[in-house]
Design a protein around this motif. Structure first.
Motif, PDB file in Angstrom:
ATOM      1  N   TYR A 289       0.809  -1.221   0.000  1.00 33.57           N
ATOM      2  CA  TYR A 289       0.000   0.000   0.000  1.00 33.57           C
ATOM      3  C   TYR A 289       0.844   1.275   0.000  1.00 33.57           C
ATOM      4  N   TYR A 290       1.865   1.295   0.856  1.00 33.04           N
ATOM      5  CA  TYR A 290       2.683   2.499   0.973  1.00 33.04           C
ATOM      6  C   TYR A 290       3.909   2.482   0.069  1.00 33.04           C
ATOM      7  N   GLY A 291       4.342   1.310  -0.359  1.00 33.31           N
ATOM      8  CA  GLY A 291       5.535   1.212  -1.190  1.00 33.31           C
ATOM      9  C   GLY A 291       6.813   1.470  -0.434  1.00 33.31           C
ATOM     10  N   ASN A 292       6.800   1.111   0.867  1.00 38.35           N
ATOM     11  CA  ASN A 292       7.978   1.312   1.719  1.00 38.35           C
ATOM     12  C   ASN A 292       8.592  -0.018   2.125  1.00 38.35           C
ATOM     13  N   ILE A 293       9.874   0.016   2.423  1.00 38.12           N
ATOM     14  CA  ILE A 293      10.520  -1.142   3.032  1.00 38.12           C
ATOM     15  C   ILE A 293      10.166  -1.131   4.516  1.00 38.12           C
ATOM     16  N   PRO A 294       9.656  -2.225   5.076  1.00 42.94           N
ATOM     17  CA  PRO A 294       9.288  -2.243   6.498  1.00 42.94           C
ATOM     18  C   PRO A 294      10.455  -1.814   7.389  1.00 42.94           C
ATOM     19  N   GLY A 295      10.136  -1.082   8.443  1.00 39.34           N
ATOM     20  CA  GLY A 295      11.161  -0.628   9.375  1.00 39.34           C
ATOM     21  C   GLY A 295      11.821  -1.791  10.094  1.00 39.34           C
ATOM     22  N   PRO A 296      13.015  -1.591  10.629  1.00 38.16           N
ATOM     23  CA  PRO A 296      13.745  -2.688  11.275  1.00 38.16           C
ATOM     24  C   PRO A 296      13.019  -3.303  12.462  1.00 38.16           C
ATOM     25  N   ARG A 297      12.303  -2.461  13.243  1.00 40.54           N
ATOM     26  CA  ARG A 297      11.604  -3.003  14.416  1.00 40.54           C
ATOM     27  C   ARG A 297      10.497  -3.966  14.021  1.00 40.54           C
ATOM     28  N   ILE A 298       9.613  -3.531  13.126  1.00 40.54           N
ATOM     29  CA  ILE A 298       8.491  -4.370  12.732  1.00 40.54           C
ATOM     30  C   ILE A 298       8.967  -5.584  11.929  1.00 40.54           C
ATOM     31  N   PHE A 299      10.075  -5.425  11.202  1.00 40.81           N
ATOM     32  CA  PHE A 299      10.615  -6.525  10.405  1.00 40.81           C
ATOM     33  C   PHE A 299      11.202  -7.615  11.297  1.00 40.81           C
ATOM     34  N   TRP A 300      12.088  -7.239  12.210  1.00 37.06           N
ATOM     35  CA  TRP A 300      12.738  -8.237  13.047  1.00 37.06           C
ATOM     36  C   TRP A 300      11.802  -8.813  14.097  1.00 37.06           C
ATOM     37  N   CYS A 301      10.865  -8.006  14.577  1.00 39.88           N
ATOM     38  CA  CYS A 301       9.875  -8.533  15.519  1.00 39.88           C
ATOM     39  C   CYS A 301       8.981  -9.561  14.833  1.00 39.88           C
ATOM     40  N   GLY A 302       8.707  -9.351  13.546  1.00 37.61           N
ATOM     41  CA  GLY A 302       7.921 -10.328  12.799  1.00 37.61           C
ATOM     42  C   GLY A 302       8.611 -11.677  12.731  1.00 37.61           C
ATOM     43  N   TRP A 303       9.918 -11.653  12.433  1.00 40.41           N
ATOM     44  CA  TRP A 303      10.676 -12.912  12.405  1.00 40.41           C
ATOM     45  C   TRP A 303      10.780 -13.525  13.792  1.00 40.41           C
ATOM     46  N   LEU A 304      10.994 -12.688  14.814  1.00 42.39           N
ATOM     47  CA  LEU A 304      11.118 -13.195  16.182  1.00 42.39           C
ATOM     48  C   LEU A 304       9.832 -13.886  16.621  1.00 42.39           C
ATOM     49  N   MET A 305       8.696 -13.225  16.379  1.00 44.23           N
ATOM     50  CA  MET A 305       7.406 -13.814  16.739  1.00 44.23           C
ATOM     51  C   MET A 305       7.194 -15.142  16.010  1.00 44.23           C
ATOM     52  N   SER A 306       7.597 -15.200  14.752  1.00 46.84           N
ATOM     53  CA  SER A 306       7.418 -16.413  13.952  1.00 46.84           C
ATOM     54  C   SER A 306       8.162 -17.600  14.546  1.00 46.84           C
ATOM     55  N   PHE A 307       9.441 -17.404  14.821  1.00 50.38           N
ATOM     56  CA  PHE A 307      10.250 -18.522  15.304  1.00 50.38           C
ATOM     57  C   PHE A 307       9.955 -18.871  16.766  1.00 50.38           C
ATOM     58  N   LEU A 308       9.564 -17.878  17.555  1.00 42.83           N
ATOM     59  CA  LEU A 308       9.160 -18.179  18.934  1.00 42.83           C
ATOM     60  C   LEU A 308       7.895 -19.036  18.940  1.00 42.83           C
ATOM     61  N   MET A 309       6.944 -18.669  18.085  1.00 37.55           N
ATOM     62  CA  MET A 309       5.698 -19.440  18.010  1.00 37.55           C
ATOM     63  C   MET A 309       5.959 -20.832  17.468  1.00 37.55           C
ATOM     64  N   LEU A 310       6.846 -20.942  16.466  1.00 41.34           N
ATOM     65  CA  LEU A 310       7.180 -22.248  15.905  1.00 41.34           C
ATOM     66  C   LEU A 310       7.843 -23.132  16.957  1.00 41.34           C
ATOM     67  N   ALA A 311       8.792 -22.576  17.692  1.00 38.80           N
ATOM     68  CA  ALA A 311       9.498 -23.350  18.718  1.00 38.80           C
ATOM     69  C   ALA A 311       8.537 -23.819  19.805  1.00 38.80           C
ATOM     70  N   PHE A 312       7.653 -22.926  20.228  1.00 38.33           N
ATOM     71  CA  PHE A 312       6.689 -23.286  21.276  1.00 38.33           C
ATOM     72  C   PHE A 312       5.712 -24.340  20.769  1.00 38.33           C
ATOM     73  N   GLY A 313       5.210 -24.151  19.552  1.00 41.21           N
ATOM     74  CA  GLY A 313       4.254 -25.100  18.999  1.00 41.21           C
ATOM     75  C   GLY A 313       4.847 -26.487  18.803  1.00 41.21           C
TER      76      GLY A 313
END
Length: 262
Positions: free
Chosen positions: A223-247
């Protein structure tokens, strides 16, 4: 490290079975459908049309190209909704097969999430059609879409593993989770811009709502045509792997008791 290598080798060993299960799910979904795979494009278009009519005057004020804004957020939510809801019954729904054949039980859950991911990728056609009709810009950042898809896919796999094993012991999981999904829909900035919320609520969503990171990244790219900021980008990966590890941890810990309850 050896355990991880073993898991990866097992996954590759059964890759053909996973592909067959994914293919079966997709064929069953559209077997009685007159429109077939075209429904993956028409369904989000029709839903978006209804939502735009209902919410554009209430929540879409001052939001440029509200249809693209809405659909770019809704697609991430729909994938999480469909994939994890399908995963809930992935173990109990294949109980008869599990009693006959000795295969890793997580394959059924993985296949459910993967088939929904394929479905989501096909539905991108609806997004591009809306962008063309509304005159939206096609930014070069669209090439980054697979990055966000990979993140939310990993997250949904982890959440799917947890829900699948939990449902074996507590069969009301589906109904409880449905209520959670409805709350998540309105607690995620899909229909509205997050800046319209009180500051305290914004902070709460940004910290405790994992879907915010995937909706935010996808909307930045499309929508905005921007590269995601570092916080939202790395938190997205962190949440993904934390959820995968827990699951995976919860699934592996309880899988030996499945046979007593299914």
């Amino acid at each position: 490290m050896k355990l991880l290598k073993y898991r990866v080798n097992t996954l590759f060993k059964y890759k053909d079975l996973i592909l067959e299960l994914v293919s079966r799910d997709l064929k069953l979904k559209y077997r009685r459908s007159f429109l077939g795979y075209a429904w993956t494009i028409l369904q989000p278009l029709l839903l978006m049309l209804v939502w735009v009519i209902v919410f554009s005057s209430l929540l879409g004020r001052n939001i440029e190209n509200y249809p693209v804004f809405l659909l770019s957020g809704r697609m991430m939510y729909d994938f999480l909704d469909k994939s994890t809801t399908s995963a809930i019954k992935s173990v109990t729904g294949n109980a008869s097969l599990m009693r006959k054949v000795s295969i890793p039980k997580y394959i059924f859950t993985l296949a459910k999430v993967t088939s929904c991911m394929v479905d989501m990728v096909l539905s991108f056609g609806a997004l591009f059609i809306v962008m063309l009709i509304t005159g939206a810009k096609f930014y070069w950042t669209l090439i980054l879409i697979p990055v966000v898809v990979a993140q939310i896919y990993i997250f949904c796999c982890g959440l799917g593993f947890f829900l699948a094993q939990f449902n074996v012991f507590f069969r009301d999981t589906e109904h409880i989770y449905d209520a959670v999904l409805r709350a998540l829909l309105y607690m995620t900035p899909i229909l509205y811009e997050i800046t319209r919320l009180p500051t305290n609520l914004q902070i709460f969503i940004k910290i405790f709502n994992p879907l915010y990171y995937y909706v935010g990244q996808f909307r930045d790219i499309v929508y905005y045509g921007n590269i995601p900021g570092p916080r939202i980008f790395w938190c997205g990966w962190l949440m993904s792997f934390l959820m995968l590890a827990f699951g995976v941890w919860r699934f592996q810990k309880s899988k030996d008791r499945f046979i007593l309850y299914i």
